[in-house]
Design a protein around this motif. Structure first.
Motif, PDB file in Angstrom:
ATOM      1  N   GLY A  79       0.809  -1.380  -0.051  1.00  0.00           N
ATOM      2  CA  GLY A  79      -0.106   0.028   0.003  1.00  0.00           C
ATOM      3  C   GLY A  79       0.761   1.235   0.116  1.00  0.00           C
ATOM      4  O   GLY A  79       0.630   2.089  -0.594  1.00  0.00           O
ATOM      5  N   CYS A  80       1.847   1.105   0.857  1.00  0.00           N
ATOM      6  CA  CYS A  80       2.865   2.525   0.927  1.00  0.00           C
ATOM      7  C   CYS A  80       3.198   2.807  -0.312  1.00  0.00           C
ATOM      8  O   CYS A  80       3.622   3.776  -1.132  1.00  0.00           O
ATOM      9  CB  CYS A  80       3.728   2.200   2.050  1.00  0.00           C
ATOM     10  N   GLY A  81       3.936   1.272  -1.002  1.00  0.00           N
ATOM     11  CA  GLY A  81       4.551   1.797  -2.379  1.00  0.00           C
ATOM     12  C   GLY A  81       3.679   2.101  -3.481  1.00  0.00           C
ATOM     13  O   GLY A  81       4.171   2.859  -4.203  1.00  0.00           O
ATOM     14  N   SER A  82       2.488   1.779  -3.564  1.00  0.00           N
ATOM     15  CA  SER A  82       1.489   2.177  -4.427  1.00  0.00           C
ATOM     16  C   SER A  82       1.157   3.794  -4.395  1.00  0.00           C
ATOM     17  O   SER A  82       0.842   4.490  -5.548  1.00  0.00           O
ATOM     18  CB  SER A  82       0.287   1.514  -4.402  1.00  0.00           C
ATOM     19  N   LYS A  83       1.307   4.221  -3.301  1.00  0.00           N
ATOM     20  CA  LYS A  83       0.969   5.734  -2.897  1.00  0.00           C
ATOM     21  C   LYS A  83       2.314   6.415  -3.443  1.00  0.00           C
ATOM     22  O   LYS A  83       2.218   7.291  -4.033  1.00  0.00           O
ATOM     23  CB  LYS A  83       0.917   5.962  -1.324  1.00  0.00           C
ATOM     24  N   LYS A  84       3.303   6.034  -3.174  1.00  0.00           N
ATOM     25  CA  LYS A  84       4.669   6.723  -3.699  1.00  0.00           C
ATOM     26  C   LYS A  84       4.658   6.705  -5.302  1.00  0.00           C
ATOM     27  O   LYS A  84       5.141   7.759  -5.818  1.00  0.00           O
ATOM     28  CB  LYS A  84       5.818   5.898  -3.202  1.00  0.00           C
ATOM     29  N   GLU A  88       2.602   6.880  -7.027  1.00  0.00           N
ATOM     30  CA  GLU A  88       1.242   8.056  -7.992  1.00  0.00           C
ATOM     31  C   GLU A  88       2.068   9.296  -7.969  1.00  0.00           C
ATOM     32  O   GLU A  88       1.447   9.932  -8.965  1.00  0.00           O
ATOM     33  CB  GLU A  88       0.043   8.030  -6.859  1.00  0.00           C
ATOM     34  N   ALA A  89       2.837   9.689  -7.268  1.00  0.00           N
ATOM     35  CA  ALA A  89       3.365  11.061  -7.342  1.00  0.00           C
ATOM     36  C   ALA A  89       4.251  10.993  -8.632  1.00  0.00           C
ATOM     37  O   ALA A  89       5.315  10.293  -8.668  1.00  0.00           O
ATOM     38  CB  ALA A  89       4.238  11.421  -6.128  1.00  0.00           C
ATOM     39  N   PHE A  90       4.101  11.955  -9.485  1.00  0.00           N
ATOM     40  CA  PHE A  90       4.860  12.001 -10.902  1.00  0.00           C
ATOM     41  C   PHE A  90       6.193  12.745 -10.514  1.00  0.00           C
ATOM     42  O   PHE A  90       6.240  13.938  -9.904  1.00  0.00           O
ATOM     43  CB  PHE A  90       3.898  12.626 -11.885  1.00  0.00           C
ATOM     44  N   GLN A  91       7.133  11.947 -10.907  1.00  0.00           N
ATOM     45  CA  GLN A  91       8.574  12.695 -10.659  1.00  0.00           C
ATOM     46  C   GLN A  91       8.887  13.421 -12.137  1.00  0.00           C
ATOM     47  O   GLN A  91       9.095  12.898 -13.348  1.00  0.00           O
ATOM     48  CB  GLN A  91       9.358  11.703 -10.575  1.00  0.00           C
ATOM     49  N   SER A  92       9.087  14.930 -12.269  1.00  0.00           N
ATOM     50  CA  SER A  92       9.539  15.444 -13.326  1.00  0.00           C
ATOM     51  C   SER A  92      10.673  15.030 -13.885  1.00  0.00           C
ATOM     52  O   SER A  92      11.812  14.446 -12.868  1.00  0.00           O
ATOM     53  CB  SER A  92       9.562  16.906 -13.358  1.00  0.00           C
ATOM     54  N   LYS A  93      10.869  14.939 -15.159  1.00  0.00           N
ATOM     55  CA  LYS A  93      12.167  14.489 -15.669  1.00  0.00           C
ATOM     56  C   LYS A  93      12.613  15.315 -17.258  1.00  0.00           C
ATOM     57  O   LYS A  93      11.575  15.671 -17.849  1.00  0.00           O
ATOM     58  CB  LYS A  93      12.077  12.791 -16.109  1.00  0.00           C
ATOM     59  N   SER A 129       4.070  16.245 -15.861  1.00  0.00           N
ATOM     60  CA  SER A 129       2.901  15.515 -15.542  1.00  0.00           C
ATOM     61  C   SER A 129       3.050  14.427 -16.481  1.00  0.00           C
ATOM     62  O   SER A 129       3.896  14.472 -17.505  1.00  0.00           O
ATOM     63  CB  SER A 129       1.758  16.438 -15.288  1.00  0.00           C
ATOM     64  N   LYS A 130       1.900  13.585 -16.410  1.00  0.00           N
ATOM     65  CA  LYS A 130       1.727  12.663 -17.317  1.00  0.00           C
ATOM     66  C   LYS A 130       1.675  13.221 -18.693  1.00  0.00           C
ATOM     67  O   LYS A 130       2.304  12.355 -19.788  1.00  0.00           O
ATOM     68  CB  LYS A 130       0.644  11.838 -16.878  1.00  0.00           C
ATOM     69  N   ASN A 131       0.965  14.123 -18.907  1.00  0.00           N
ATOM     70  CA  ASN A 131       0.871  14.567 -20.196  1.00  0.00           C
ATOM     71  C   ASN A 131       1.231  15.990 -20.626  1.00  0.00           C
ATOM     72  O   ASN A 131       0.627  16.698 -21.479  1.00  0.00           O
ATOM     73  CB  ASN A 131      -0.645  14.404 -20.842  1.00  0.00           C
ATOM     74  N   ASN A 186      -8.057  24.381  -8.298  1.00  0.00           N
ATOM     75  CA  ASN A 186      -7.323  23.095  -7.956  1.00  0.00           C
ATOM     76  C   ASN A 186      -6.070  23.106  -8.849  1.00  0.00           C
ATOM     77  O   ASN A 186      -5.659  21.756  -8.969  1.00  0.00           O
ATOM     78  CB  ASN A 186      -8.350  22.147  -8.490  1.00  0.00           C
ATOM     79  N   LEU A 187      -5.242  23.983  -9.048  1.00  0.00           N
ATOM     80  CA  LEU A 187      -4.275  23.831  -9.814  1.00  0.00           C
ATOM     81  C   LEU A 187      -3.325  23.210  -8.828  1.00  0.00           C
ATOM     82  O   LEU A 187      -3.108  23.187  -7.814  1.00  0.00           O
ATOM     83  CB  LEU A 187      -3.588  25.173 -10.039  1.00  0.00           C
ATOM     84  N   LYS A 188      -2.590  22.326  -9.854  1.00  0.00           N
ATOM     85  CA  LYS A 188      -1.541  21.601  -9.076  1.00  0.00           C
ATOM     86  C   LYS A 188      -0.064  22.042  -9.654  1.00  0.00           C
ATOM     87  O   LYS A 188       0.757  21.787  -8.947  1.00  0.00           O
ATOM     88  CB  LYS A 188      -1.478  20.149  -9.729  1.00  0.00           C
ATOM     89  N   ILE A 189       0.012  22.347 -10.938  1.00  0.00           N
ATOM     90  CA  ILE A 189       1.162  22.931 -11.524  1.00  0.00           C
ATOM     91  C   ILE A 189       1.108  24.250 -12.157  1.00  0.00           C
ATOM     92  O   ILE A 189       0.132  24.219 -12.855  1.00  0.00           O
ATOM     93  CB  ILE A 189       1.818  21.704 -12.479  1.00  0.00           C
ATOM     94  N   VAL A 190       1.913  25.096 -11.818  1.00  0.00           N
ATOM     95  CA  VAL A 190       1.862  26.475 -12.457  1.00  0.00           C
ATOM     96  C   VAL A 190       3.407  26.620 -13.116  1.00  0.00           C
ATOM     97  O   VAL A 190       4.078  26.800 -12.628  1.00  0.00           O
ATOM     98  CB  VAL A 190       1.647  27.345 -11.589  1.00  0.00           C
TER      99      VAL A 190
END
Length: 252
Positions: A19-24, A26-31, A45-47, A225-229
């Motif tokens: 469960g802990c691993g699945s939560k981690k 989910e967080a997208f790491q920029s690259k 982000s994903k797209n 509800n912005l996540k990324i600016v």
């Protein structure tokens, strides 16, 4: 009973770890997905991808300039061109060949050359351009390549199965500055209207500093509800960039 309890414990612990691993995950790491001397592309982000090119200026040196690529189902829309036609061709090639995606539109967010200097490269590839109507007026006065299509208040375009919104909220960095919003991932491209954290006020030659904070406050209210600016220059972040910009230009 002790044996049963031990077996239950051994069963539960791996499930908790899973469960802990699945939560981690989910967080997208920029690259960083592409880099040359003139162009950097970072997936945030994903797209959504930030494209960064460079503009040599007299007052601020060699300035990194951001734009945004949003993608869905092998289709893309781009906010702001890179700073030259050559670098724009490089970006188009990366999207077409590496991403194997179609570019539905290019949208300059205001009339300065860090937003539309590469417009000819897009037109040469039959990629349609859209802008706020005042951007066309100001670009014409500056002898810049003109966007092909205009809108008066806001524009909604499809990208794959999703949509983008380009909208004018008011004056700030310029009298024509718009922002781009990708609702499915709550990503905002603020362009030069939005400042990175700790930035100075920058170039104010075409600005309306009296209205700047009010304009950004409207954006914050419209998109709670912005996540990324993503700013026009510098590092992307959260809605803290909106708060910082509001404070920077607040009337004292």
């Amino acid at each position: 009973m002790k044996t049963l309890s031990r077996l239950l414990l051994l069963t539960i612990i791996p499930l908790l770890n899973l469960g802990c691993g699945s939560k981690k995950s989910e967080a997208f790491q920029s690259k960083e997905v592409y880099k040359s001397n003139d162009l950097i592309i970072t997936q945030v982000s994903k797209n959504a991808f930030v494209h960064t090119s460079f503009l040599q200026t007299q007052d601020f040196g060699n300035v990194p300039c951001n734009g945004l690529i949003v993608s869905n189902n092998k289709e893309t829309i781009i906010f702001d061109t890179p700073t030259s036609n050559t670098t724009s061709e490089e970006l188009i090639k990366w999207i077409s060949e590496t991403q194997q995606a179609k570019i539905n539109a290019i949208i300059p967010t205001h009339f300065h050359n860090d937003c539309l200097a590469g417009l000819t490269a897009f037109h040469n590839k039959n990629i349609p351009s859209y802008s706020y109507f005042k951007t066309i007026e100001f670009a014409k006065n500056n002898n810049e390549t003109l966007p092909q299509n205009s809108f008066n208040d806001s524009l909604v375009l499809n990208v794959g199965n999703e949509q983008i919104i380009a909208k004018f909220f008011g004056e700030g960095h310029t009298k024509d500055n718009i922002v781009g919003y990708f609702p499915s991932e709550n990503v905002l491209f603020g362009g030069c209207l939005i400042k990175e954290l700790k930035a100075t006020k920058g170039y104010l030659g075409d600005a309306n500093t009296a209205e700047w904070s009010k304009t950004v406050e409207k954006i914050k209210k419209e998109y709670p509800n912005l996540k990324i600016v993503v700013p026009g220059h510098g590092d992307y972040g959260s809605t803290k960039l909106l708060d910082y910009t509001i404070k920077l230009f607040a009337n004292k």
